[in-house]
Design a protein around this motif. Structure first.
Motif: not given
Length: 393
Positions: A263-270, A312-316, A336-340
């Motif tokens: 369903n939902g998806l979010a592309l990382a800033p990089d 995505f919002h402010d590192g979260a 830093a490794d992209g995990t929660l």
């Protein structure tokens, strides 16, 4: 939209009020065997029995739900029949008593547009207005800061179906939308059954700028996100694929079967990592290789399955979860490794929740609808959720 869309993927017959298929039951049984205490599975199994009128069966699954670590109240709209039984009302009361409550939002706008059935939500910064997709009326509606609504597109414009996810393309001054054939939309045609499209509309004129049909059928293109280079990513909640559109070409990023009801998806800033929410939880996709990593829920989050809007919002990550219970909004900081790294509930337990789904950002805060599944004659309520640390404290 939980009832008609996500469950239409995993529980197609259940959403149609007929009876779960053998494949559906087998899928749930497999999930139950893998995690017998999963609140998402237990809640969904209870809904399967509710929707075919098996109220003793619903009671049995709700009893298991109560014994799990579920910490929300059930949604009364999900169990109208079962709640006529005193045993179910007793379970519902006990769950409500232990449910967390946090109501940090304020009503920003009330919007009176009957029969809209909104699912997608976006913000047009150039004109300072909100955009709502209409699943029922097959169009996009613009809403100003006074709550006044006006059509951006015509109903069914250039093959537009039930409109779901949407994203504003600030560079082009367009809005991208995903649409799919749905039984609740106006004028459903047998020829369009199982079909989906990706459209783009000019934000200044409402004219169609792109219309890309999705060849795979049956399909259910649901939510989408936009990369800096203009690439559109979208989930196919029916097949379990993730697709992309660029320069009018649609292709698979991940093939069918990659997810269960994405369903939902979010592309990382990089632009290198894509986060995808499905029935089971959250997953991180390395776009260069296509590898998928399922993310373990942090302490305080028993399950992150069934997140609809994801951002995505402010590192979260900000996620609106609505597959089970009354709905909640999560903030999930990333390591830093992209995990929660952690899990924080920003909003839950609102009395005015009616299947909150997706949202958008404006003024640095998160805006979303409390009641997309509004009752007859009830105006839509757009909530403003502060996201600064001071406002959340």
């Amino acid at each position: 939209m939980r009832t008609a869309l996500l469950l239409a993927t995993l529980l197609t017959a259940c959403a149609a009020k007929t009876g779960a298929s053998g494949d559906t039951i087998a899928l749930l049984q497999r999930m139950f065997a893998e995690d017998p205490g999963s609140p998402a599975v237990l809640y969904t199994f209870a809904r399967v029995r509710e929707d075919v009128g098996d109220y003793p069966g619903a009671l049995a699954w709700l009893a298991q739900l109560e014994r799990s670590e579920f910490d929300d109240a059930i949604d009364p709209e999900d169990f109208r029949g079962s709640l006529r039984r005193p045993e179910v009302r007793a379970i519902a009361g006990r769950l409500a008593a232990r449910a967390r409550v946090r109501t940090a939002s304020a009503v920003a706008l009330t919007i009176d547009v009957p029969e809209l059935m909104p699912e997608g939500h976006a913000y047009d910064p150039r004109r300072d207005r909100f955009l709502l997709s209409s699943g029922r009326q097959r169009k996009v509606v613009a809403v100003d800061r006074a709550g006044r609504a006006a059509d951006l597109t015509r109903s069914g414009q250039d093959g537009l179906l039930a409109v779901l996810g949407m994203k504003v393309d600030v560079t082009r001054d367009w809005v991208w939308v995903a649409s799919t054939h749905a039984p609740f939309m106006a004028d459903p045609s047998p020829e369009a059954r199982g079909h989906s499209t990706i459209h783009a509309f000019d934000l200044a004129t409402g004219e169609t700028r792109a219309a890309v049909p999705y060849a795979r059928t049956p399909s259910l293109l649901n939510d989408l996100d936009l990369a800096a280079d203009g690439t559109v990513y979208a989930t196919d909640s029916h097949s379990g694929a993730v697709i992309s559109v660029r320069d009018g070409e649609l292709r698979d990023v991940l093939p069918p079967g990659s997810f269960e009801g994405p369903n939902g998806l979010a592309l990382a800033p990089d632009g290198e990592q894509l986060y995808v929410a499905d029935f089971r939880g959250l997953h991180r996709v390395a776009l260069a290789s296509g590898s998928i990593s399922s993310l373990r829920p942090p302490t305080g989050a028993r399950t992150l399955g069934g997140i609809d809007g994801l951002y995505f919002h402010d590192g979260a990550l900000i996620g609106v979860q609505n597959i089970l219970g009354r709905g909640r909004v999560w903030r999930l900081p990333l390591a830093a490794d992209g995990t929660l790294a952690a899990a924080e509930i920003l909003e839950t337990g609102r009395a005015d929740y009616r299947n909150p789904t997706t949202g958008t950002f404006a003024d640095g805060d998160f805006y979303y609808l409390a009641n997309p599944r509004s009752r007859s004659g009830e105006p839509l309520r757009l909530l403003r959720l502060p996201l600064s640390a001071r406002a959340r404290a």
